[in-house]
Design a protein around this motif. Structure first.
Motif, PDB file in Angstrom:
ATOM      1  N   PHE A 107      -4.344   5.680   6.159  1.00  0.00           N
ATOM      2  CA  PHE A 107      -5.130   6.610   6.956  1.00  0.00           C
ATOM      3  C   PHE A 107      -4.225   7.358   7.929  1.00  0.00           C
ATOM      4  O   PHE A 107      -3.504   6.741   8.711  1.00  0.00           O
ATOM      5  N   GLY A 108      -4.270   8.672   7.838  1.00  0.00           N
ATOM      6  CA  GLY A 108      -3.553   9.526   8.769  1.00  0.00           C
ATOM      7  C   GLY A 108      -4.520  10.305   9.635  1.00  0.00           C
ATOM      8  O   GLY A 108      -5.731  10.051   9.639  1.00  0.00           O
ATOM      9  N   GLU A 109      -4.010  11.285  10.340  1.00  0.00           N
ATOM     10  CA  GLU A 109      -4.834  12.054  11.274  1.00  0.00           C
ATOM     11  C   GLU A 109      -5.868  12.907  10.563  1.00  0.00           C
ATOM     12  O   GLU A 109      -6.990  13.071  11.046  1.00  0.00           O
ATOM     13  N   LYS A 110      -5.520  13.448   9.386  1.00  0.00           N
ATOM     14  CA  LYS A 110      -6.404  14.391   8.713  1.00  0.00           C
ATOM     15  C   LYS A 110      -6.781  13.978   7.299  1.00  0.00           C
ATOM     16  O   LYS A 110      -7.613  14.632   6.678  1.00  0.00           O
ATOM     17  N   GLN A 111      -6.194  12.916   6.794  1.00  0.00           N
ATOM     18  CA  GLN A 111      -6.477  12.501   5.420  1.00  0.00           C
ATOM     19  C   GLN A 111      -6.194  11.021   5.236  1.00  0.00           C
ATOM     20  O   GLN A 111      -5.444  10.414   6.012  1.00  0.00           O
ATOM     21  N   ALA A 112      -6.822  10.464   4.209  1.00  0.00           N
ATOM     22  CA  ALA A 112      -6.609   9.072   3.841  1.00  0.00           C
ATOM     23  C   ALA A 112      -6.419   8.976   2.335  1.00  0.00           C
ATOM     24  O   ALA A 112      -6.987   9.762   1.572  1.00  0.00           O
ATOM     25  N   THR A 113      -5.619   7.994   1.919  1.00  0.00           N
ATOM     26  CA  THR A 113      -5.405   7.731   0.506  1.00  0.00           C
ATOM     27  C   THR A 113      -5.909   6.337   0.179  1.00  0.00           C
ATOM     28  O   THR A 113      -5.564   5.367   0.866  1.00  0.00           O
ATOM     29  N   LEU A 114      -6.723   6.241  -0.865  1.00  0.00           N
ATOM     30  CA  LEU A 114      -7.276   4.965  -1.295  1.00  0.00           C
ATOM     31  C   LEU A 114      -6.365   4.298  -2.309  1.00  0.00           C
ATOM     32  O   LEU A 114      -5.683   4.983  -3.096  1.00  0.00           O
ATOM     33  N   PRO A 115      -6.345   2.969  -2.346  1.00  0.00           N
ATOM     34  CA  PRO A 115      -5.610   2.281  -3.424  1.00  0.00           C
ATOM     35  C   PRO A 115      -6.324   2.492  -4.750  1.00  0.00           C
ATOM     36  O   PRO A 115      -7.514   2.824  -4.794  1.00  0.00           O
ATOM     37  N   ALA A 116      -5.602   2.292  -5.824  1.00  0.00           N
ATOM     38  CA  ALA A 116      -6.211   2.390  -7.152  1.00  0.00           C
ATOM     39  C   ALA A 116      -7.199   1.247  -7.350  1.00  0.00           C
ATOM     40  O   ALA A 116      -6.899   0.091  -7.050  1.00  0.00           O
ATOM     41  N   PHE A 117      -8.381   1.583  -7.878  1.00  0.00           N
ATOM     42  CA  PHE A 117      -9.405   0.571  -8.140  1.00  0.00           C
ATOM     43  C   PHE A 117      -9.177  -0.110  -9.477  1.00  0.00           C
ATOM     44  O   PHE A 117      -9.535  -1.276  -9.672  1.00  0.00           O
ATOM     45  N   GLY A 118      -8.589   0.598 -10.434  1.00  0.00           N
ATOM     46  CA  GLY A 118      -8.449   0.087 -11.789  1.00  0.00           C
ATOM     47  C   GLY A 118      -7.618  -1.173 -11.872  1.00  0.00           C
ATOM     48  O   GLY A 118      -6.684  -1.391 -11.090  1.00  0.00           O
ATOM     49  N   ALA A 119      -7.948  -2.014 -12.861  1.00  0.00           N
ATOM     50  CA  ALA A 119      -7.288  -3.311 -13.016  1.00  0.00           C
ATOM     51  C   ALA A 119      -5.935  -3.210 -13.707  1.00  0.00           C
ATOM     52  O   ALA A 119      -5.203  -4.190 -13.776  1.00  0.00           O
ATOM     53  N   PHE A 120      -5.576  -2.036 -14.208  1.00  0.00           N
ATOM     54  CA  PHE A 120      -4.347  -1.902 -15.008  1.00  0.00           C
ATOM     55  C   PHE A 120      -3.684  -0.579 -14.638  1.00  0.00           C
ATOM     56  O   PHE A 120      -3.483   0.296 -15.469  1.00  0.00           O
ATOM     57  N   THR A 121      -3.345  -0.440 -13.352  1.00  0.00           N
ATOM     58  CA  THR A 121      -2.900   0.876 -12.880  1.00  0.00           C
ATOM     59  C   THR A 121      -1.529   0.880 -12.225  1.00  0.00           C
ATOM     60  O   THR A 121      -0.946   1.945 -12.045  1.00  0.00           O
ATOM     61  N   GLY A 122      -0.998  -0.266 -11.831  1.00  0.00           N
ATOM     62  CA  GLY A 122       0.284  -0.262 -11.132  1.00  0.00           C
ATOM     63  C   GLY A 122       0.144   0.294  -9.731  1.00  0.00           C
ATOM     64  O   GLY A 122      -0.959   0.579  -9.256  1.00  0.00           O
ATOM     65  N   GLY A 123       1.268   0.461  -9.026  1.00  0.00           N
ATOM     66  CA  GLY A 123       1.214   0.956  -7.664  1.00  0.00           C
ATOM     67  C   GLY A 123       2.524   1.585  -7.252  1.00  0.00           C
ATOM     68  O   GLY A 123       3.590   1.271  -7.788  1.00  0.00           O
ATOM     69  N   TYR A 124       2.428   2.483  -6.279  1.00  0.00           N
ATOM     70  CA  TYR A 124       3.592   3.173  -5.732  1.00  0.00           C
ATOM     71  C   TYR A 124       3.863   2.620  -4.339  1.00  0.00           C
ATOM     72  O   TYR A 124       3.004   2.701  -3.451  1.00  0.00           O
ATOM     73  N   GLU A 125       5.038   2.072  -4.155  1.00  0.00           N
ATOM     74  CA  GLU A 125       5.356   1.413  -2.893  1.00  0.00           C
ATOM     75  C   GLU A 125       5.597   2.439  -1.787  1.00  0.00           C
ATOM     76  O   GLU A 125       6.374   3.382  -1.967  1.00  0.00           O
ATOM     77  N   ILE A 126       4.934   2.257  -0.661  1.00  0.00           N
ATOM     78  CA  ILE A 126       5.059   3.174   0.466  1.00  0.00           C
ATOM     79  C   ILE A 126       5.449   2.390   1.712  1.00  0.00           C
ATOM     80  O   ILE A 126       5.347   1.173   1.755  1.00  0.00           O
TER      81      ILE A 126
END
Length: 227
Positions: free
Chosen positions: A185-204
């Motif tokens: 969550f930032g000041e003007k936008q938010a990013t949700l994690p992937a809901f899917g069970a087989f999607t991987g992830g991008y490390e931030i």
């Protein structure tokens, strides 16, 4: 944006532009006043697409995603599900078994309103089959003070909820570490994690003006700001 303590069920409530949103451990956002569940990047049929390409990945990911939705529907009396893009993973995701599972699930929820905000994978996979009765819209799709999108972006006059990135954060203690999905969550936008069970992830790591909310199996917790 203000955050409150965790609620029963492990959710963490935040207030954005006067609207209370619940961040769920199952990697979804619940907008209780609208009985709306918001999920990002479910990627139905991704495993089928991999198998079509000759990669022997496990079966059952579509069923796992649908079961996860069912748990949240029952727990929170959801009446409307919004998918923030990437509903189907690819055209090869339209395997008969995947489409049949989706159709049977839809038949069990005939009164559920479904809305898809198109993402980049949807442009290639195509819109969901007509029999699933999914309303399809382009981003940004504004609901009250929130703009529901697939791609993270800043918009004038609205707070953006988006997906696309599949954010995860690495937690480490000594030599041990693990990666967990997170909301950003930032000041003007938010990013949700992937809901899917087989999607991987991008490390931030999170920016100076961003707050991370990390999902474990049973709760969401505030992660210290990264400076």
């Amino acid at each position: 944006m203000t955050a409150n303590h965790s609620t029963p069920g492990g959710a963490l409530d935040i207030v954005v532009l006067g609207e209370q949103l619940s961040l769920l451990p199952q990697r979804a956002v619940l907008w209780r006043t609208r009985k709306m569940l918001i999920v990002a990047d479910i990627h139905f049929g991704k495993a089928a697409a991999f198998r079509a390409g000759g990669i022997p990945v496990p079966h059952g990911t579509t069923r796992a995603n649908l079961d996860a939705l069912d748990v949240l529907i029952a727990a929170h009396e959801v009446r409307h599900i919004v998918f923030l893009g990437d509903f189907l993973h690819a055209r090869t995701a339209r395997a008969p078994a995947t489409l049949m599972a989706l159709q049977r699930w839809r038949e069990h929820h005939p009164d559920m309103k479904l809305t898809l905000v198109r993402g980049n994978h949807d442009l290639h996979a195509g819109d969901p089959p007509a029999q699933l009765a999914v309303d399809v819209v382009d981003e940004p799709w504004q609901v009250g003070p929130l703009a529901l999108c697939h791609h993270p972006q800043e918009l004038t006059g609205a707070y953006v909820l988006a997906g696309h990135v599949h954010p995860v954060v690495r937690l480490a203690v000594g030599r041990d570490s693990l990666r967990l999905p997170c909301f950003v969550f930032g000041e003007k936008q938010a990013t949700l994690p992937a809901f899917g069970a087989f999607t991987g992830g991008y490390e931030i790591r999170g920016g100076q003006d961003e707050q991370l909310f990390v999902c474990t199996d049973d709760r969401v917790f505030i992660y210290p700001r990264q400076v």
